[in-house]
Motif scaffolding. Structure first.
Motif, PDB file in Angstrom:
ATOM      1  N   UNK A 131       0.858  -1.191   0.000  1.00 43.06           N
ATOM      2  CA  UNK A 131       0.000   0.000   0.000  1.00 43.06           C
ATOM      3  C   UNK A 131       0.893   1.239   0.000  1.00 43.06           C
ATOM      4  N   UNK A 132       0.788   2.026  -1.056  1.00 46.80           N
ATOM      5  CA  UNK A 132       1.589   3.245  -1.209  1.00 46.80           C
ATOM      6  C   UNK A 132       0.799   4.409  -0.617  1.00 46.80           C
ATOM      7  N   UNK A 133       1.380   5.085   0.386  1.00 45.32           N
ATOM      8  CA  UNK A 133       0.653   6.114   1.132  1.00 45.32           C
ATOM      9  C   UNK A 133       1.290   7.491   0.969  1.00 45.32           C
ATOM     10  N   UNK A 134       0.430   8.497   0.899  1.00 50.72           N
ATOM     11  CA  UNK A 134       0.906   9.880   0.838  1.00 50.72           C
ATOM     12  C   UNK A 134       1.199  10.370   2.246  1.00 50.72           C
ATOM     13  N   UNK A 135       2.319  11.042   2.403  1.00 46.48           N
ATOM     14  CA  UNK A 135       2.720  11.513   3.726  1.00 46.48           C
ATOM     15  C   UNK A 135       3.502  12.809   3.595  1.00 46.48           C
ATOM     16  N   UNK A 136       3.867  13.377   4.739  1.00 47.91           N
ATOM     17  CA  UNK A 136       4.714  14.565   4.779  1.00 47.91           C
ATOM     18  C   UNK A 136       5.844  14.338   5.768  1.00 47.91           C
ATOM     19  N   UNK A 137       6.968  14.908   5.458  1.00 46.14           N
ATOM     20  CA  UNK A 137       8.041  14.956   6.450  1.00 46.14           C
ATOM     21  C   UNK A 137       7.679  16.036   7.462  1.00 46.14           C
ATOM     22  N   UNK A 138       7.899  15.744   8.719  1.00 49.63           N
ATOM     23  CA  UNK A 138       7.637  16.725   9.769  1.00 49.63           C
ATOM     24  C   UNK A 138       8.878  16.822  10.654  1.00 49.63           C
ATOM     25  N   UNK A 139       9.348  18.042  10.854  1.00 46.03           N
ATOM     26  CA  UNK A 139      10.501  18.278  11.730  1.00 46.03           C
ATOM     27  C   UNK A 139       9.991  18.815  13.062  1.00 46.03           C
ATOM     28  N   UNK A 140      10.391  18.157  14.139  1.00 48.59           N
ATOM     29  CA  UNK A 140       9.958  18.550  15.475  1.00 48.59           C
ATOM     30  C   UNK A 140      11.190  18.779  16.346  1.00 48.59           C
ATOM     31  N   UNK A 141      11.295  19.963  16.912  1.00 53.45           N
ATOM     32  CA  UNK A 141      12.400  20.286  17.810  1.00 53.45           C
ATOM     33  C   UNK A 141      11.886  20.584  19.209  1.00 53.45           C
ATOM     34  N   UNK A 142      12.619  20.126  20.230  1.00 52.25           N
ATOM     35  CA  UNK A 142      12.171  20.313  21.606  1.00 52.25           C
ATOM     36  C   UNK A 142      13.367  20.340  22.555  1.00 52.25           C
ATOM     37  N   UNK A 143      13.145  20.874  23.738  1.00 49.07           N
ATOM     38  CA  UNK A 143      14.170  20.716  24.780  1.00 49.07           C
ATOM     39  C   UNK A 143      13.976  19.329  25.388  1.00 49.07           C
ATOM     40  N   UNK A 144      14.885  18.930  26.266  1.00 47.98           N
ATOM     41  CA  UNK A 144      14.838  17.565  26.790  1.00 47.98           C
ATOM     42  C   UNK A 144      13.601  17.301  27.649  1.00 47.98           C
ATOM     43  N   UNK A 145      12.997  18.351  28.152  1.00 49.54           N
ATOM     44  CA  UNK A 145      11.806  18.181  28.980  1.00 49.54           C
ATOM     45  C   UNK A 145      10.616  17.635  28.174  1.00 49.54           C
ATOM     46  N   UNK A 146      10.639  17.913  26.858  1.00 52.57           N
ATOM     47  CA  UNK A 146       9.500  17.479  26.034  1.00 52.57           C
ATOM     48  C   UNK A 146       9.693  16.157  25.334  1.00 52.57           C
ATOM     49  N   UNK A 147      10.909  15.570  25.455  1.00 55.42           N
ATOM     50  CA  UNK A 147      11.223  14.358  24.695  1.00 55.42           C
ATOM     51  C   UNK A 147      10.298  13.193  25.056  1.00 55.42           C
ATOM     52  N   UNK A 148      10.132  12.933  26.336  1.00 60.54           N
ATOM     53  CA  UNK A 148       9.330  11.791  26.766  1.00 60.54           C
ATOM     54  C   UNK A 148       7.905  11.870  26.260  1.00 60.54           C
ATOM     55  N   UNK A 149       7.311  13.047  26.351  1.00 57.12           N
ATOM     56  CA  UNK A 149       5.920  13.214  25.915  1.00 57.12           C
ATOM     57  C   UNK A 149       5.797  13.020  24.404  1.00 57.12           C
ATOM     58  N   UNK A 150       6.760  13.571  23.648  1.00 58.49           N
ATOM     59  CA  UNK A 150       6.720  13.422  22.196  1.00 58.49           C
ATOM     60  C   UNK A 150       6.891  11.961  21.798  1.00 58.49           C
ATOM     61  N   UNK A 151       7.830  11.280  22.422  1.00 53.99           N
ATOM     62  CA  UNK A 151       8.036   9.861  22.112  1.00 53.99           C
ATOM     63  C   UNK A 151       6.789   9.038  22.431  1.00 53.99           C
ATOM     64  N   UNK A 152       6.108   9.385  23.510  1.00 58.75           N
ATOM     65  CA  UNK A 152       4.877   8.685  23.868  1.00 58.75           C
ATOM     66  C   UNK A 152       3.811   8.904  22.785  1.00 58.75           C
ATOM     67  N   UNK A 153       3.653  10.134  22.340  1.00 61.63           N
ATOM     68  CA  UNK A 153       2.649  10.452  21.313  1.00 61.63           C
ATOM     69  C   UNK A 153       2.975   9.726  20.010  1.00 61.63           C
ATOM     70  N   UNK A 154       4.249   9.730  19.628  1.00 59.98           N
ATOM     71  CA  UNK A 154       4.654   9.052  18.387  1.00 59.98           C
ATOM     72  C   UNK A 154       4.387   7.558  18.475  1.00 59.98           C
ATOM     73  N   UNK A 155       4.672   6.971  19.633  1.00 62.26           N
ATOM     74  CA  UNK A 155       4.412   5.548  19.823  1.00 62.26           C
ATOM     75  C   UNK A 155       2.937   5.214  19.775  1.00 62.26           C
ATOM     76  N   UNK A 156       2.122   6.062  20.410  1.00 66.47           N
ATOM     77  CA  UNK A 156       0.680   5.839  20.428  1.00 66.47           C
ATOM     78  C   UNK A 156       0.079   5.900  19.037  1.00 66.47           C
TER      79      UNK A 156
END
Length: 217
Positions: A131-156
C-alpha cells in the motif's frame, strides 16, 4: 486525491495446471505502456513455443490506462478476466502475462475464464503488493523536557521516526501520513504546552514491506 493505493512492489510467478494445460502467470511492476510492452515482448521470447501469451495491465493512480489481449483465445475468455482480477484487487501499476501450453483438452469459455483469472490470482499471491501512502516529512524540535511526551505520542500513533538528533536540544524527523498531520501537530503542541517547534516539510510517498519503511521516488 486518494491518500493511498496498492501497487505491485515485487513481481512473481506461479503455475497452475487445468486438464493438462499449463498456465504460467508472470507479474511485473510497470510505470508506463512502454514498460508493459517491453515486458510482454520479453515473455513472448521466453515462452516462444507456447500456445498463447495473454496479457493485462493497469497503470496510474486511478487506473487511467488499461489494456488486455486474448492472444488468439476465444474473445473475452483470457485478457478481460485477467484485467478484472487486477481491477477487482485494486492493484495499480502492474502487468500480468499468462502463458498457456495447450494440454489437448478444450476447456470451453467458462473453463478458460476460470483458468486465466485463477492464474492471475495465484500470480498475485506469489508477488508482493504494497500500500503506497501519501505523507509529509515533519521536523519537530524540543528541549529535553518534552522528549518523553513526544516519544509517547509518536508511539501511540505509530509514527515513523526517520532520524533524530540529540545535542543541546532534540530534533526529530518524522514521516507522517497526510491524514494525520494536523492531528499529530495538535497533539505535540498540547503535550509540550507549545514548547515544541514543528515544521511540515515535503510531501513523500511511502509503503511498508516486511516491516521495513520504503520511500518512493
Amino acid at each position: 486525491m486518494a491518500d493511498s493505493y496498492k501497487i505491485l512492489y515485487q513481481g512473481g510467478e506461479s503455475e497452475t495446471v487445468v486438464k493438462k494445460s499449463r498456465f504460467i502467470a508472470t507479474l511485473k511492476p510497470v510505470e508506463s505502456e512502454e514498460e508493459a510492452a517491453a515486458f510482454l515482448s520479453q515473455m513472448r521470447k521466453k515462452y516462444w513455443d507456447a500456445s498463447h501469451n495473454c496479457f493485462a495491465f493497469t497503470i496510474g493512480r486511478n487506473h487511467e490506462l488499461t489494456r488486455c489481449s486474448d492472444d488468439g483465445e476465444p474473445a473475452q475468455t483470457a485478457g478481460r478476466p485477467m484485467l478484472e482480477v487486477l481491477l477487482g484487487e485494486d492493484v495499480h501499476n502492474v502487468c500480468a502475462v499468462v502463458t498457456r501450453y495447450f494440454g489437448g483438452t478444450l476447456l470451453g469459455t467458462g473453463g478458460l475464464v476460470r483458468a486465466y483469472s485463477g492464474a492471475v490470482k495465484e500470480g498475485l499471491l506469489a508477488s508482493a503488493v504494497v500500500e503506497k501512502k501519501r505523507a509529509f516529512r515533519m521536523e519537530v524540535g524540543t528541549d529535553y523536557a518534552g522528549v518523553g511526551k513526544i516519544q509517547y505520542i509518536l508511539g501511540q500513533q505509530g509514527i515513523t521516526v526517520l532520524d533524530s538528533s540529540y545535542t543541546d536540544r532534540v530534533d526529530f524527523s518524522l514521516l507522517v501520513p497526510a491524514a494525520e498531520c494536523e492531528g499529530l501537530k495538535e497533539a505535540i503542541t498540547e503535550g509540550t504546552n507549545g514548547g515544541a517547534k514543528i515544521q511540515i516539510g515535503d510531501e513523500v510517498w511511502f509503503g511498508v514491506y516486511n516491516k521495513e519503511v520504503i520511500l518512493f521516488p
